[in-house]
Design an enzyme around this catalytic site. Structure first.
Site: not given
Length: 124
Positions: A69, A76
């Site tokens: 994650e 991102e």
């Protein structure tokens, strides 16, 4: 005189890692959810008195999901920095990074089911 640069360098690295983990935990909702789930299954582990092997697998699963994650968040952020506007190639890259989180999460769900299903089923 002893050269302490190696030790000081490692301490600096760990410090940066802890700061990064704190930033991740306090700024990203997805990691907050994953962390909360990790706390919940840890409490469940104490409640159900899981074995040492089950603890190892559970800790590994939590760590894997949190690490992937974090890597997904980094990808991102880099993509958004490089190309802030919508771009299908950037979207493809972000989707792949998110897919990696999905695989880790599904593995963690499978581990959780293997550990906890028999213990919960015993109540019924």
């Amino acid at each position: 005189m002893k050269d302490n640069r190696f030790v000081k360098g490692r301490i600096k690295s760990v410090t940066y890692s802890v700061i990064g983990a704190w930033k991740l935990l306090t700024s990203e909702h997805s990691i907050m959810v994953q962390f909360s789930l990790g706390v919940a299954v840890t409490i469940a582990g104490f409640y159900f008195d899981i074995s040492a092997t089950e603890w190892m697998l559970q800790i590994l699963a939590i760590g894997l999901v949190m690490a992937i994650e974090g890597a997904n968040t980094a990808v991102e952020k880099i993509c958004d920095f490089i190309h802030p506007d919508f771009n299908p190639k950037i979207g493809f890259i972000k989707d792949i990074a998110s897919g990696a989180v999905f695989f880790a999460a599904m593995a963690a769900v499978a581990i959780g089911a293997i550990i906890y299903w028999p213990k919960v089923a015993a109540f019924f």
